[in-house]
Design an enzyme around this catalytic site. Structure first.
Site, mmCIF file in Angstrom:
data_model
loop_
_atom_site.group_PDB
_atom_site.id
_atom_site.type_symbol
_atom_site.label_atom_id
_atom_site.label_comp_id
_atom_site.label_asym_id
_atom_site.label_seq_id
_atom_site.Cartn_x
_atom_site.Cartn_y
_atom_site.Cartn_z
ATOM 1 N N ASP A 89 -63.616 94.403 4.366
ATOM 2 C CA ASP A 89 -62.975 95.072 5.557
ATOM 3 C C ASP A 89 -62.215 96.144 5.467
ATOM 4 O O ASP A 89 -62.389 96.919 4.875
ATOM 5 C CB ASP A 89 -62.616 93.737 6.551
ATOM 6 C CG ASP A 89 -62.494 94.087 8.035
ATOM 7 O OD1 ASP A 89 -63.160 93.631 8.723
ATOM 8 O OD2 ASP A 89 -61.301 94.468 8.184
ATOM 9 N N ASP A 111 -73.383 89.304 9.337
ATOM 10 C CA ASP A 111 -72.079 89.888 9.850
ATOM 11 C C ASP A 111 -72.701 90.959 11.061
ATOM 12 O O ASP A 111 -73.236 91.951 10.774
ATOM 13 C CB ASP A 111 -71.446 90.514 8.564
ATOM 14 C CG ASP A 111 -70.052 91.003 9.187
ATOM 15 O OD1 ASP A 111 -69.587 90.810 10.331
ATOM 16 O OD2 ASP A 111 -69.212 91.569 8.259
ATOM 17 N N GLY A 119 -71.499 84.774 7.552
ATOM 18 C CA GLY A 119 -70.960 86.017 8.371
ATOM 19 C C GLY A 119 -70.167 86.828 7.761
ATOM 20 O O GLY A 119 -70.153 87.282 6.619
ATOM 21 N N HIS A 120 -68.911 87.113 8.487
ATOM 22 C CA HIS A 120 -67.872 87.911 8.177
ATOM 23 C C HIS A 120 -66.984 87.771 7.088
ATOM 24 O O HIS A 120 -67.010 88.393 5.860
ATOM 25 C CB HIS A 120 -67.138 88.318 9.131
ATOM 26 C CG HIS A 120 -66.243 89.737 9.262
ATOM 27 N ND1 HIS A 120 -66.606 91.022 9.045
ATOM 28 C CD2 HIS A 120 -65.057 89.686 9.153
ATOM 29 C CE1 HIS A 120 -65.446 91.757 8.630
ATOM 30 N NE2 HIS A 120 -64.701 91.039 9.102
ATOM 31 N N PHE A 121 -66.508 86.341 7.248
ATOM 32 C CA PHE A 121 -65.601 85.845 6.134
ATOM 33 C C PHE A 121 -66.241 84.878 5.124
ATOM 34 O O PHE A 121 -66.359 83.861 5.431
ATOM 35 C CB PHE A 121 -64.433 85.120 7.046
ATOM 36 C CG PHE A 121 -63.345 85.981 7.589
ATOM 37 C CD1 PHE A 121 -62.578 86.541 6.621
ATOM 38 C CD2 PHE A 121 -63.098 86.209 8.863
ATOM 39 C CE1 PHE A 121 -61.683 87.520 7.101
ATOM 40 C CE2 PHE A 121 -62.190 86.984 9.446
ATOM 41 C CZ PHE A 121 -61.394 87.915 8.420
#
Length: 330
Positions: A143, A279, A305-307
Site C-alpha cells: 500500500d 483486493d 483481500g487487502h491486508f
C-alpha cells in the site's frame, strides 16, 4: 504531539471503541539501541530514534548482524500490521518496521510544521536507514509502503538486496474504480472534492479494508483489535486532515510510476510478489504488470483481500522465508 498526550488520546479512543478494559496504560518506549546478543531472536523490541527532528517509532527483532528486512506499512495502519510477521522472520533476519509521522506511535507534528507527503516520508526513511546503519536490506512494501519504498530505492538503489511486494501499486493498470473519487480530488484539490474522502477515515471504512475480499474459510483469523487500533490513531485530533493531505499527495506517486518502472528494469532486484487477488483498493490487475519489468519475479496470487497478513499470515511468512533463504542466504 507529546508522548503523554499520545497515550491519553489513545486510551480515550480505545475506551470509546470498547477496549478500555483491556488496556490501562501504554508501555514505555525504549530508546534506540543495539539488541542484547543473548536475547531471544524472536523477541520484539520497541524503540524510537529522532530523524530530522521527528521521533520515529519502530519495531525490531533478530540479531544485529543478521541480514536486514525493512518493512514499510500501508494506510490506515502502522508497523502493527507486521506484529505477527516480525517474529516469524526474526530467527534468521534482523526485521525492522518503522511508523511514518502521523501514523502509529511516531510523532504527529502539526501540518503547519511538517510536510505530510510521500517525498518527506521517503527522505525520513532514508535518514532512518542511515541512523540504524542499514547499508543493505530486503524491502517489504505494501500500500503506502510501495511509493515510500520505491522512492527510497531511487535514492539508494544499491542498498536494496531484494523486494517483497504485497498489494502495492506501481502501474496505471492497478488504479481502477476505487480511485475515481481520488482522481476528482487530484484534479483540483478543492474542499468540495476533499470532503467525500473523509468517509474513508471512519471505523466502518477501516474495518472494511480488513474484511473485504477475505474468504469465509479465513475470516476467523481476522482480529478486530487490528482495525480498532488503527481507528484510535485516526481519531486523534488533527489526524483526519493529515490523512486527507496524503490522499491529495498520492497523485505525485502516480507521476513517478515511470521512474519506479525504470528502476525495476535497470536494477532487477530479486522480487517476490504476494498479492491478495480480491483486493478492491489495489486489485489483481496491478500485480501482473510488474512482470513486464521484473520478468524473473516470483508471483503468488492469493485468495485474500487487502491486508493479506491478517488472513494468510503463516502462508505468506513461509513464502517469504523460502524466497529470502534462496536469494539472500545462499
Amino acid at each position: 504531539m507529546k508522548r503523554n498526550d499520545l497515550k491519553q488520546t489513545l486510551l480515550t479512543g480505545l475506551i470509546t471503541l470498547g477496549l478500555g478494559a483491556q488496556l490501562t496504560s501504554l508501555p514505555t518506549l525504549a530508546q534506540a539501541g543495539q539488541p542484547p546478543q543473548a536475547e531471544a531472536a524472536s523477541a520484539v523490541r520497541y524503540n524510537t530514534v529522532t530523524i530530522e527532528g521527528q521521533e520515529i517509532f519502530y519495531r525490531e527483532a533478530g540479531q544485529a548482524d543478521a541480514p536486514v528486512v525493512l518493512l514499510l506499512h500501508g494506510f490506515p495502519t502502522s508497523s502493527q500490521q507486521y506484529r505477527n510477521l516480525i517474529p516469524e522472520l526474526a530467527e534468521d533476519y534482523r526485521v525492522i518496521a518503522p511508523d511514518y509521522p502521523g501514523f502509529g506511535a511516531s510523532a504527529m507534528p502539526d501540518r503547519a510544521e511538517f510536510d505530510y507527503s510521500f517525498a518527506s516520508y521517503a527522505t525520513l526513511m532514508d535518514g532512518f536507514t542511515d541512523a540504524l546503519a542499514l547499508d543493505s536490506y530486503s524491502l517489504y512494501v505494501m500500500d503506502y509502503g510501495a511509493p515510500v519504498g520505491y522512492r527510497l530505492a531511487l535514492k539508494e538503489p544499491e542498498a536494496v538486496e531484494a523486494l517483497i511486494i504485497q498489494n502495492g501499486n506501481a502501474y496505471d493498470e492497478g488504479l481502477l474504480e476505487f480511485w475515481d473519487v481520488f482522481r476528482s480530488y487530484w484534479a483540483d484539490g478543492s474542499a468540495e472534492t476533499r470532503e467525500p474522502l473523509r468517509d474513508f477515515l471512519n471505523v466502518t471504512a477501516t474495518e472494511w479494508q480488513y474484511t473485504h475480499g477475505v474468504p469465509e474459510s479465513h475470516a476467523h483469523r481476522l482480529s478486530p483489535d487490528a482495525w480498532m487500533l488503527d481507528q484510535a490513531y485516526l481519531d486523534r485530533p488533527g489526524n483526519q486532515e493529515i490523512q486527507l493531505d496524503l490522499f491529495y499527495d498520492y497523485r505525485t506517486n502516480v507521476d513517478l510510476y515511470p521512474e519506479f518502472q525504470a528502476y525495476f528494469r535497470a536494477h532487477q532486484p530479486p522480487t517476490l510478489i504476494v498479492w491478495g487477488e480480491n483486493d478492491y483498493i489495489f486489485p489483481a490487475e496491478g500485480a501482473a504488470p510488474y512482470l513486464r519489468d521484473l520478468p524473473e519475479a516470483e508471483l503468488h496470487m492469493i485468495d485474500a483481500g487487502h491486508f493479506i497478513l491478517e488472513s494468510h499470515g503463516p502462508e505468506v511468512a513461509g513464502l517469504i522465508r523460502e524466497f529470502l533463504d534462496k536469494e539472500i542466504q545462499d
